[in-house]
Motif scaffolding. Structure first.
Motif, PDB file in Angstrom:
ATOM      1  N   GLN A  30       0.898  -1.291   0.028  1.00 25.56           N
ATOM      2  CA  GLN A  30      -0.212  -0.103  -0.243  1.00 25.56           C
ATOM      3  C   GLN A  30       0.762   1.029  -0.099  1.00 25.56           C
ATOM      4  OE1 GLN A  30      -3.739   0.832   2.347  1.00 25.56           O
ATOM      5  NE2 GLN A  30      -2.153   1.718   3.665  1.00 25.56           N
ATOM      6  N   PHE A  31       0.512   2.308  -0.532  1.00 26.85           N
ATOM      7  CA  PHE A  31       1.217   3.474  -0.553  1.00 26.85           C
ATOM      8  C   PHE A  31       0.412   4.673  -0.612  1.00 26.85           C
ATOM      9  CE2 PHE A  31       0.275   2.503  -4.999  1.00 26.85           C
ATOM     10  CZ  PHE A  31      -0.034   3.585  -5.669  1.00 26.85           C
ATOM     11  N   PHE A  32       0.721   5.895  -0.098  1.00 28.26           N
ATOM     12  CA  PHE A  32      -0.114   7.039  -0.079  1.00 28.26           C
ATOM     13  C   PHE A  32       0.105   7.592  -1.472  1.00 28.26           C
ATOM     14  CE2 PHE A  32      -0.131   7.414   4.568  1.00 28.26           C
ATOM     15  CZ  PHE A  32      -1.367   7.257   4.613  1.00 28.26           C
ATOM     16  N   THR A  33      -0.989   8.048  -2.073  1.00 28.76           N
ATOM     17  CA  THR A  33      -0.953   8.912  -3.548  1.00 28.76           C
ATOM     18  C   THR A  33      -0.398  10.168  -3.339  1.00 28.76           C
ATOM     19  OG1 THR A  33      -3.344   9.438  -2.928  1.00 28.76           O
ATOM     20  CG2 THR A  33      -2.905   7.463  -4.302  1.00 28.76           C
ATOM     21  N   ARG A  34      -0.251  10.673  -2.236  1.00 31.60           N
ATOM     22  CA  ARG A  34       0.448  11.992  -1.956  1.00 31.60           C
ATOM     23  C   ARG A  34       0.780  12.162  -0.541  1.00 31.60           C
ATOM     24  NH1 ARG A  34      -2.873  15.799  -4.373  1.00 31.60           N
ATOM     25  NH2 ARG A  34      -3.425  14.325  -5.953  1.00 31.60           N
ATOM     26  N   ASN A  35       1.311  13.258  -0.159  1.00 32.17           N
ATOM     27  CA  ASN A  35       1.476  13.610   1.162  1.00 32.17           C
ATOM     28  C   ASN A  35       0.279  13.380   2.256  1.00 32.17           C
ATOM     29  OD1 ASN A  35       1.963  14.732   3.879  1.00 32.17           O
ATOM     30  ND2 ASN A  35       3.181  16.399   3.186  1.00 32.17           N
ATOM     31  N   PRO A  36       0.131  12.321   3.090  1.00 28.72           N
ATOM     32  CA  PRO A  36      -0.966  11.939   3.820  1.00 28.72           C
ATOM     33  C   PRO A  36      -1.442  13.160   4.593  1.00 28.72           C
ATOM     34  CG  PRO A  36       0.982  11.156   4.892  1.00 28.72           C
ATOM     35  CD  PRO A  36       1.220  11.551   3.637  1.00 28.72           C
ATOM     36  N   ARG A  37      -0.677  14.076   5.090  1.00 33.78           N
ATOM     37  CA  ARG A  37      -1.212  15.286   5.706  1.00 33.78           C
ATOM     38  C   ARG A  37      -1.087  16.411   5.217  1.00 33.78           C
ATOM     39  NH1 ARG A  37      -3.677  12.724  10.004  1.00 33.78           N
ATOM     40  NH2 ARG A  37      -2.345  11.107  10.992  1.00 33.78           N
ATOM     41  N   GLY A  38      -1.085  16.274   3.851  1.00 30.63           N
ATOM     42  CA  GLY A  38      -1.078  17.654   3.001  1.00 30.63           C
ATOM     43  C   GLY A  38      -1.761  17.434   1.560  1.00 30.63           C
ATOM     44  N   SER A  39      -1.218  18.269   0.513  1.00 26.30           N
ATOM     45  CA  SER A  39      -1.810  18.161  -0.677  1.00 26.30           C
ATOM     46  C   SER A  39      -1.167  17.739  -1.636  1.00 26.30           C
ATOM     47  CB  SER A  39      -2.974  19.295  -0.956  1.00 26.30           C
ATOM     48  OG  SER A  39      -2.018  20.521  -1.059  1.00 26.30           O
ATOM     49  N   LYS A  40       0.327  17.991  -1.493  1.00 29.35           N
ATOM     50  CA  LYS A  40       1.315  17.730  -2.441  1.00 29.35           C
ATOM     51  C   LYS A  40       1.295  15.981  -2.821  1.00 29.35           C
ATOM     52  CE  LYS A  40       6.143  19.093  -3.579  1.00 29.35           C
ATOM     53  NZ  LYS A  40       7.342  19.497  -3.305  1.00 29.35           N
ATOM     54  N   ALA A  41       1.455  15.985  -4.265  1.00 29.57           N
ATOM     55  CA  ALA A  41       1.528  14.855  -4.749  1.00 29.57           C
ATOM     56  C   ALA A  41       2.597  14.707  -5.385  1.00 29.57           C
ATOM     57  CB  ALA A  41       0.250  14.649  -5.802  1.00 29.57           C
ATOM     58  N   LYS A  42       3.536  13.303  -5.559  1.00 32.87           N
ATOM     59  CA  LYS A  42       4.662  13.168  -6.378  1.00 32.87           C
ATOM     60  C   LYS A  42       4.371  12.989  -7.870  1.00 32.87           C
ATOM     61  CE  LYS A  42       8.422   9.758  -6.578  1.00 32.87           C
ATOM     62  NZ  LYS A  42       9.626  10.463  -6.604  1.00 32.87           N
ATOM     63  N   GLN A  43       5.084  13.710  -8.648  1.00 33.71           N
ATOM     64  CA  GLN A  43       4.841  13.579 -10.226  1.00 33.71           C
ATOM     65  C   GLN A  43       5.279  12.081 -10.582  1.00 33.71           C
ATOM     66  OE1 GLN A  43       3.619  15.970 -12.169  1.00 33.71           O
ATOM     67  NE2 GLN A  43       3.128  16.841 -10.109  1.00 33.71           N
ATOM     68  N   ILE A  44       4.436  11.510 -11.456  1.00 36.23           N
ATOM     69  CA  ILE A  44       4.511  10.221 -12.087  1.00 36.23           C
ATOM     70  C   ILE A  44       5.768  10.278 -13.079  1.00 36.23           C
ATOM     71  CG2 ILE A  44       3.519   8.734 -13.681  1.00 36.23           C
ATOM     72  CD1 ILE A  44       2.176   8.449 -11.075  1.00 36.23           C
ATOM     73  N   ASP A  45       6.529   9.172 -12.917  1.00 37.02           N
ATOM     74  CA  ASP A  45       7.789   8.778 -13.851  1.00 37.02           C
ATOM     75  C   ASP A  45       7.371   7.576 -14.519  1.00 37.02           C
ATOM     76  OD1 ASP A  45       9.962   7.866 -14.900  1.00 37.02           O
ATOM     77  OD2 ASP A  45      11.254   8.705 -13.383  1.00 37.02           O
ATOM     78  N   VAL A  46       6.966   7.895 -15.847  1.00 41.98           N
ATOM     79  CA  VAL A  46       6.432   6.665 -16.681  1.00 41.98           C
ATOM     80  C   VAL A  46       7.139   5.620 -16.657  1.00 41.98           C
ATOM     81  CG1 VAL A  46       4.830   8.139 -17.869  1.00 41.98           C
ATOM     82  CG2 VAL A  46       7.057   7.975 -18.769  1.00 41.98           C
ATOM     83  N   ASN A  47       8.618   5.917 -16.771  1.00 38.89           N
ATOM     84  CA  ASN A  47       9.639   4.884 -17.085  1.00 38.89           C
ATOM     85  C   ASN A  47       9.705   4.050 -15.435  1.00 38.89           C
ATOM     86  OD1 ASN A  47      10.566   5.411 -19.594  1.00 38.89           O
ATOM     87  ND2 ASN A  47      11.868   6.749 -18.623  1.00 38.89           N
ATOM     88  N   ASP A  48       9.789   4.721 -14.329  1.00 37.13           N
ATOM     89  CA  ASP A  48       9.685   4.016 -13.206  1.00 37.13           C
ATOM     90  C   ASP A  48       8.450   3.107 -12.903  1.00 37.13           C
ATOM     91  OD1 ASP A  48      10.365   3.661 -10.351  1.00 37.13           O
ATOM     92  OD2 ASP A  48       8.904   5.293  -9.880  1.00 37.13           O
ATOM     93  N   VAL A  49       7.292   3.706 -13.270  1.00 40.16           N
ATOM     94  CA  VAL A  49       6.169   2.939 -13.254  1.00 40.16           C
ATOM     95  C   VAL A  49       6.061   1.670 -14.137  1.00 40.16           C
ATOM     96  CG1 VAL A  49       3.476   2.918 -13.788  1.00 40.16           C
ATOM     97  CG2 VAL A  49       4.584   4.909 -12.520  1.00 40.16           C
TER      98      VAL A  49
END
Length: 277
Positions: A30-49
């Motif tokens: 399981q992973f948080f889609t963004r900072n669990p206590r905020g609103s900032k989200a990590k950008q998707i790196d398509v190669n990493d995914v």
């Protein structure tokens, strides 16, 4: 096979998450889609995914679970906060499509004095705004402990939300063992009865995932305090019964215990040892 994982940080990338899961004996996470206590989200790196998807296929991973931030309250009495929840979920569900056919879990929220009926209406309204017919992600309502004005601590409340959702076939429920025990569902002494209640209210086919946690507090406490497996009021024996139950054993389980990665490895080892016995 026991499909088991834990909560891991996405900070070092998605492939790293997969490798870390494998290193501790997990076949999902399981992973948080963004900072669990905020609103900032990590950008998707398509190669990493793409590298993670290859890893998942090679090692036959179970479904991954993306978790929405705790700051999201879909049934707030504040229109600004409801709009924030809508914007977060729109962005999260779009990003989840880079990891197709996985799961996205969120807390239904707190009605903060408006009443359960109003809260249920706002939650369903949000879901009808953000979901679309082509999405591959299954959106899960999480069972809650019932603290304060939380919506979703009863199976009936979750059922009422689902009945109002247009694309209900893309919905499901994540059952949190600590939460349901704290909410008054006795999974220690009457697991069969609890699952029968779930089936009557929601339909057991709609149970898609389990947060596997022990509880620091007593039965029906209405508190949300997770404990290590075997170190709480649910206990190791009841947890073993849960992962081995015929209606549950093939679901993905996600640990949210107050642990670090080496500690999760020990819990996963323990659970694999009692699975199938």
């Amino acid at each position: 096979m026991l499909n088991i994982g834990c909560h891991l940080s996405v900070s070092k990338g998605y492939k790293h998450l997969g490798l870390q899961a494998l290193s501790i004996g997990a076949n999902t996470f399981q992973f948080f889609t963004r900072n669990p206590r905020g609103s900032k989200a990590k950008q998707i790196d398509v190669n990493d995914v793409a590298a993670l998807l290859d890893l998942m296929q090679e090692h036959q991973f179970a479904a991954l679970l993306g978790h929405a931030p705790y700051t999201m309250n879909p049934c707030s009495n504040d229109p600004y906060l409801r709009e924030f929840a809508r914007a977060v979920m729109v962005e999260d569900l779009a990003k989840m499509e880079y990891l197709p056919n996985n799961l996205y879990n969120f807390h239904p929220g707190s009605h903060v004095g408006q009443g359960v009926e109003a809260g249920i209406g706002f939650i369903a309204e949000l879901l009808n705004q953000v979901m679309w017919s082509e999405q591959t992600t299954t959106v899960l309502l999480e069972t809650m402990s019932g603290k304060g004005s939380e919506v979703g601590s009863s199976f009936d409340e979750l059922s009422q939300i689902l009945k109002k959702v247009n694309l209900v076939e893309k919905m499901g429920v994540c059952l949190d063992t600590c939460h349901v025990y704290s909410a008054g569902y006795d999974i220690v002494n009457n697991l069969d009865g609890v699952l029968e209640q779930f089936d009557k209210s929601i339909g057991i086919k709609n149970l898609k995932a389990i947060h596997l946690n022990d509880s620091m507090t007593s039965f029906n406490s209405k508190k949300d305090r997770h404990a290590l497996i075997g170190a709480g009021t649910i206990g190791a024996e009841a947890i073993a019964d849960i992962i081995n139950h015929p209606q549950l054993r093939n679901l993905p389980f996600y640990l949210e215990t107050p642990n670090d990665v080496p500690g999760y490895a020990q819990e996963i080892k323990l659970l694999r040892e009692v699975y199938g016995k």
